[in-house]
Every structure is written in structure tokens, then in C-alpha cells.
Design an enzyme around this catalytic site. Structure first.
Site, PDB file in Angstrom:
ATOM      1  CD  GLU A 481      13.169 -25.010 -17.486  1.00 45.31           C
ATOM      2  OE1 GLU A 481      12.702 -24.113 -16.768  1.00 45.31           O
ATOM      3  OE2 GLU A 481      12.823 -26.210 -17.374  1.00 45.31           O
ATOM      4  CG  HIS A 484       9.111 -21.636 -16.586  1.00 42.43           C
ATOM      5  ND1 HIS A 484       7.819 -21.622 -16.119  1.00 42.43           N
ATOM      6  CD2 HIS A 484       9.449 -22.944 -16.718  1.00 42.43           C
ATOM      7  CE1 HIS A 484       7.386 -22.876 -15.978  1.00 42.43           C
ATOM      8  NE2 HIS A 484       8.359 -23.696 -16.344  1.00 42.43           N
ATOM      9  CG  HIS A 487       5.219 -16.021 -16.366  1.00 42.34           C
ATOM     10  ND1 HIS A 487       4.818 -17.012 -15.511  1.00 42.34           N
ATOM     11  CD2 HIS A 487       4.364 -14.994 -16.157  1.00 42.34           C
ATOM     12  CE1 HIS A 487       3.761 -16.600 -14.823  1.00 42.34           C
ATOM     13  NE2 HIS A 487       3.475 -15.376 -15.197  1.00 42.34           N
TER      14      HIS A 487
HETATM   15 ZN    ZN Z   1       8.362 -25.837 -16.366  1.00 40.27          ZN
END
Ligand code: ZN
Length: 689
Positions: A481, A484, A487
């Protein structure tokens, strides 16, 4: 507007700029009653903005049409992000009521926009003139993206074809609901394995027996034990129950769901959906539905997807056969006289796991206190990208357990805000996810907007005097996570349509790649320290962690790839579809790839909800595709001799994380990698070579 409304609006925090540190949502000032007026006003403003575009008398330009559309609906986005994130992480009845009221309104709102012919006319006009408008590469890409979005919804079709498409979409929506309802009935209602003799529970752990007793109670079978076809109930039974006949009964119940020729049979639903999707693709100018879907993805063509799946299947099959042989030997040694069947796999795999890969969770947990894991992932990000994480305590939060951090870039400048919300509570959805309260980008006045990222999990909470001690799965989930999150933090881009907006088969690359660092011995030695003694995790446990990644990979990969191929085969059919027998079709598809009899595809046609009642039609492959990429990307670091290689990290940040949406996914990836991704690193990682 009346005075009364004005006062009311003046109090609504969504109607003014957030007056908080770093502009985070003022959770302490937001009242449940603020949401609905903000949604209503947000939709109204959005409609006004779109009307201003369509009623503009000037020739359509990039600025007055594309940019204006790209920056429209900001209030609606603002309230939606807060509302839906809070609802997921800290729900209550009032929020549920609002969700029920607002969801259909929002879907009608977005339908109205995607079917707005005047808006499309203007977008099309800019699109057709795009080479004469002196646009830079990004502007041109945004124009093309918006044009394609509308075109893919049928906006460019003649009126009669649009009507046809609308009918198909309506039928598909009804069928997919039906598929889901049938499956729910088949999973929860139509089947129960009821056990009334204690000896039939032999082999099952106490917790599993207790849960089965609870289920029995709920079904009015007090004093008995009931097992159902959902995985949390079924898998432990398949793993541990010594009674082979009952394992067969339960698993047969599972893999025949939706295929019992009763009122909840899904075979005809599948046939109808496959036929309608092929028709839809044809209307929109594609050979088949898979081509329509994958055209937007990184893979680009169905051929590219088939190629990589078939290569991996060829590698997984011999490994699965070897696993089967090992398990058969184990069973023979026990004196059994039977050949193993699909319902035996979990049971003997579990025995094999204990023998060869035993990773005792309780031995591991003390080295993975939540605090150490969190500090470890922060340290990895600091070593890779030079960013730093500073705990701050003065930000409003939606629940007292939420931790907040300011993330600073290499030069000390503000990068974004990170919320971490770790533990389960009754008001939180299950699972783990990463989301944002505000995406990085630029507002309608060209002012830079910084990301506000949130990671929500359901990890083992602290108990008594023990802190939260994670298991291996939770540890990799947090790194995932966080990937992410990085990102979202690094994303930059002038346009909402493209900033951070990557295809479905690219999304899991930033997250999955971080899991590689979590399990790397060099990194484990950095963060996996005993919570009491500070002792670094022993080498023997590191070796066990590494080894456990190889367990049952022949099976896991085969069943996943088989389902992906089934998905592809259904959606490569061209219109008119003459298919009439789902079972035959599935059988042929599996024979073609050499799936062994002891393994069923992870999802069979009649209970493949991802593709018939979810967003993954012709897209079940995406997780594995991203796995190829993440293994290939991490291998690039390893091959360089330094998993913290600064040059590669800078390139990964720039090309994949920051500008991932700037160009086609494969082009962005190749800017980092210098070549196309190879499946070899994944095969090596999973022991398939
Ligand atoms: Zn994912």
C-alpha cells in the site's frame, strides 16, 4: 438564493478553501449534514461549467474546451473524495443513507456528461484540429484521451447505433446483477455442509471448529457445525479436515456453483453476456471485447496477453505436476490407496508446507512490530528517493487512531501528507487500501495542489502490554500500500485526465515492486528487529521467509493463469457468437493450455464474478502482468549490484511514478528499463524456471 441558505452554506467547510495546515480536510469541522448540500452544489457547479463550455460561441480551442473540461467539477471531486474515503474507513448509518441517496444521482450525473452530444462535438472539433493548434505533447495526449473516452462510450456513432449500444449496455447491467445474485444464493443459501458427528471434525484447528459452530447457530442448527462455500469457511476445511469424503462434498459444492440447473444457474447468463459484449465491441469497431478492453491497457493487444500467459503456463505446469507427485508420495506413504483429486490439493499441500516450508508465524511476529515495519518502509523510501517523513500531531483526523506525516522531498520542500490508519474497527471495511483525499495536480486557476494520501489497513492490533506485531502477509501488505502511496505522492502533471492516471495493468506495479524490498535480506536486517531485545532477525528466519515464497507456486500460478485464459477466450469471441455450451467451452479452453485434472481454474465460468459481475472482463490477467513488471524492475536494481542504486531510483521515480500517465504505459516503463520487460525474473522468483 435566500439569506438562510447563504448562512448555511457559509458554515459548510466544503464551500470554502480548507483553513487547515497543508489544506487537509477539516475533519473536525465537517458535519454529516454538510455532505448532501455539497454534493448537490458540486453537481450544479459541474453542470454550469459544462454548460459554459457547450454554449461558448467561440471556435472550440484547447483552452476553452479541453482545459475547461479537464478542470471542471472540482467541488464535486472535493466532497466525493472525503465522503467515500471516510465512509470506507469510518462508516455509520447516516453515511450509508447518504451513499444510497447520492450514488444513483452521481451515476446519472456522469452519464449525462458522457452522453452530452454538444460537449462531444466541441471535443471532436479540437481533436480533428489537434495538429494545427500548436499543442505540446501533453496537451495533444489529453485531447486524444478525452476524444477516445467519449468514442469508447459510443459518442461518435450514428444515432441508431447509439440506441443499439444503449440497449446492450442496459441488458449487460441487468445480467451482471443477475449473475451476482445467483452467485450469492449459490454461495450462501443453496449449500451447507452440516456436520453433526464430532469425529468428522478430525484434523480441524479449534478456531475453525468454533467458527463452524457459530455458523451453525446462525443457520438454526445449534449444536452442529456448518461449513459454507465462501473461502474463509471452505479453505481451512480443505486444508485440515481428515475426512476425505467431506472434503470432496464441500469442494464439489464450490466448483459447481451456478451450474446446478436450478433457478440460480449462471450458464445462460454467461452466454448472454459474452454474446452482448462481442456485439458491443463490434459496434465500437473492435474485433472482439478483449481487443476493446486491452486497447486502453499497457499490453495493447490480446496477442501480447495470450503470449505471456501461455509462456508462464508452460513454466507452471511441470512445477504443478511435481507438487502433485510429491503430495501423492506423501499420501501413499500414509498407506492410502487412492489417486489424489482436486479436493485433496489443499490438505496435502498443507502437509507439504509443514514439512518443507514451515514458517511459524509466532516465531516471526516479534521481529515485525508495526513500528519497526513502518520505520523500515520509510527508511527504504529515504534510501531510494531521499524523501523524509515527519510525524505531525496537529492535523485534524477522521478517527483518533489515524497517524499523520508530512512528507518532504530531497531538498526539504513539502511533497505531501500521508495518513496511516492501521487497525480494524467495526466501522471500517475489510482489507487494506491506499486512497487520497486530494490528488496531486493543478486547480482551475493553475495553482499547484499537493497530494494528501491515506493508507487504511486491518492489521493485528496491540494487546495488553504487547505492541502490534505483524505477520509476514501484513508486513508485505503495508509495503504494498505504501508503494501506491509513493505513486500518489510523486505524481505530477498539468492535467487531471493524465496525471497519475495509468492503465489497469500498470496500477499494481508501483505497489507490488515495494514488496520486493520488504523481503530482501539486506532490508530485513535493517528493520526486522525484535521488539523487546532489538536483536536483528536471525539468518535462519530470513532464509525461511525467502523459501516460503516458493511454496505451492505450480498450483497458484496454474489456477490463476487458467482463469485468466478462460476470461480471454470468452472475450476473444467475435460477433455473432454461436457459443451454446459453457461447460464444453471451458473444457476445451483448459485442454488447450494443458491444465492438469487435479486443478480447476481459480474461478470457473459460472462463478467468475470478477469478469461477469465486476470490472475485470478481459482484465483478470492484470495482476500477473504487473507481477512480471515488478519482478523485472526489481531485478534491474539487483543486477546493478545495488538495490538502492540512485540512478535507477531516480529514473523509476521520474518515468514510472511521476510521469506514469504522460505516455503509453509500456513507453513509460521502457524509459526506465531501457528494454521491454522480461518474464524471466518472475519465473525465477516463483521457482518456475
Ligand atoms: Zn494494490
Amino acid at each position: 438564493m435566500s439569506c438562510k441558505q447563504q448562512t448555511k452554506n457559509a458554515d459548510n467547510p466544503f464551500f470554502t478553501e480548507y483553513n487547515t495546515p497543508f489544506g487537509v480536510p477539516p475533519f473536525d469541522k465537517i458535519d454529516t449534514s454538510d455532505y448532501m448540500p455539497a454534493f448537490t452544489e458540486g453537481m450544479k457547479q459541474h453542470n454550469d461549467e459544462i454548460l459554459a463550455i457547450t454554449e461558448n460561441k467561440e471556435t472550440p480551442t484547447f483552452e476553452n474546451t479541453i482545459l475547461a473540461f479537464d478542470k471542471s467539477g472540482q467541488l464535486l471531486t472535493k466532497v466525493s473524495k472525503v465522503f467515500f474515503n471516510v465512509k470506507q474507513a469510518h462508516n455509520n448509518e447516516k453515511l450509508q443513507e447518504i451513499a444510497q441517496k447520492v450514488t444513483p444521482l452521481l451515476s446519472a450525473h456522469s452519464d449525462n456528461i458522457s452522453m452530452n452530444a454538444k460537449l462531444f462535438e466541441r471535443i471532436k472539433s479540437v481533436y480533428e484540429n489537434r495538429d494545427n493548434l500548436k499543442l505540446d505533447a501533453q496537451q495533444k495526449r489529453v485531447v486524444e484521451k478525452y476524444f477516445r473516452d467519449f468514442e469508447r462510450e459510443g459518442a461518435n456513432l450514428p444515432a441508431d447505433k447509439q440506441q443499439e449500444l444503449k440497449k446492450i449496455n442496459e441488458q449487460l447491467a441487468i445480467l451482471s446483477v443477475k449473475f451476482g445474485e445467483n452467485l450469492l444464493a449459490e454461495t450462501n443459501k443453496n449449500f451447507s455442509l452440516v456436520i453433526d458427528k464430532k469425529e468428522d471434525l478430525a484434523g480441524l484447528p479449534e478456531g475453525v471448529i468454533a467458527a463452524a459452530a457459530e455458523t451453525a447457530k446462525a443457520e438454526g442448527q445449534d449444536g452442529k457445525w456448518v461449513f459454507k462455500l465462501n473461502k474463509p469457511s471452505m479453505i481451512p476445511f480443505l486444508q485440515y479436515a481428515d475426512n476425505r469424503d467431506l472434503r470432496q462434498k464441500l469442494y464439489t459444492g464450490y466448483f459447481t456453483r451456478g451450474n446446478n440447473n436450478n433457478n440460480n444457474d449462471n450458464k445462460q447468463v454467461v452466454l448472454d453476456m459474452v454474446r452482448l459484449r462481442a456485439e458491443k465491441a463490434k459496434l465500437l469497431g473492435f474485433d472482439n471485447f478483449a481487443a476493446y478492453v486491452i486497447d486502453e491497457n499497457m499490453a495493447k493487444t490480446t496477442q501480447a496477453v495470450d503470449d505471456f500467459l501461455i509462456k508462464l503456463m508452460a513454466a507452471a505446469t511441470p512445477v504443478a505436476k511435481k507438487e502433485l507427485a510429491e503430495m501423492q508420495a506423501l499420501s501413499d506413504k500414509e498407506g492410502n490407496k487412492f489417486k489424489l483429486e482436486s479436493w485433496d490439493w489443499w490438505y496435502y499441500a498443507e502437509k507439504l508446507r509443514k514439512q518443507k516450508y514451515d514458517l511459524d508465524e509466532n516465531e516471526l511476529r516479534p521481529y515485525f512490530s508495526l513500528q519497526n515495519v513502518r520505520n523500515g518502509m520509510f527508511a527504504v523510501a529515504t534510501k531510494l528517493y531521499g524523501i523524509s517523513f515527519n510525524r505531525i500531531d496537529n492535523l485534524p483526523v477522521y478517527h483518533k487512531d489515524v497517524e499523520t506525516y508530512e512528507v518532504k522531498d530531497t531538498d526539504g520542500s513539502h511533497l505531501g501528507i500521508l495518513y496511516l490508519d492501521y487497525f480494524p474497527r467495526p466501522t471500517k471495511d475489510g482489507g487494506a487500501w491506499c486512497t487520497d483525499f486530494q490528488s496531486a495536480g493543478y486547480d482551475e486557476n493553475g495553482k499547484k495542489v499537493d497530494p494528501i494520501i491515506s493508507i487504511v489497513c486491518n492489521f493485528t492490533p496491540p494487546t495488553g502490554d504487547k505492541p502490534s506485531l505483524l505477520n509476514w502477509d501484513e508486513t508485505t501488505t503495508l509495503f504494498h500500500e505504501f508503494g501506491h502511496g509513493l505513486h500518489g505522492l510523486f505524481t505530477q502533471g498539468k492535467f487531471t485526465r493524465t496525471a497519475g492516471n495509468v492503465p489497469q495493468d500498470f496500477v499494481e506495479l508501483p505497489s507490488q515492486v515495494m514488496e520486493n524490498w520488504a523481503g530482501e535480506p539486506e532490508v530485513l536486517r535493517m528493520y526486522a528487529k525484535h521488539y523487546e531485545t532489538g536483536e536483528v532477525i536471525p539468518e535462519e528466519l530470513i532464509a525461511k521467509i525467502q523459501n516460503s515464497g516458493l511454496f505451492n507456486q505450480g498450483f497458484d500460478n496454474s489456477e490463476y493463469i487458467a482463469a485468466s485464459i478462460l476470461d480471454m477466450d470468452f472475450h476473444k469471441l467475435t460477433s455473432p457468437v454461436t457459443l451454446s455450451n459453457v461447460e464444453e467451452f471451458e473444457k476445451t479452453a483448459m485442454q488447450n493450455i494443458g491444465l492438469i485434472n487435479e486443478i480447476w481454474p481459480r474461478y470457473r465460468s459460472t462463478y467468475f464474478a470478477h469478469i461477469f459481475d465486476g470490472g475485470y472482463a478481459a482484465g483478470y490477467y492484470v495482476y500477473l502482468w504487473a507481477a512480471v513488471l515488478d519482478a523485472d524492475a526489481f531485478d534491474y536494481f539487483k543486477q546493478s549490484g545495488d538495490i538502492f542504486n540512485q540512478q535507477l531510483a531516480a529514473s523509476f521515480r521520474k518515468n514510472v511514478l511521476t510521469e506514469g500517465g504522460d505516455d503509453e504505459g509500456m513507453i513509460q516503463y521502457m524509459k526506465f528499463r531501457g528494454q521491454e520487460p522480461s518474464i524471466e525474473p518472475l519465473m525465477k522468483k516463483r521457482g518456475l524456471n
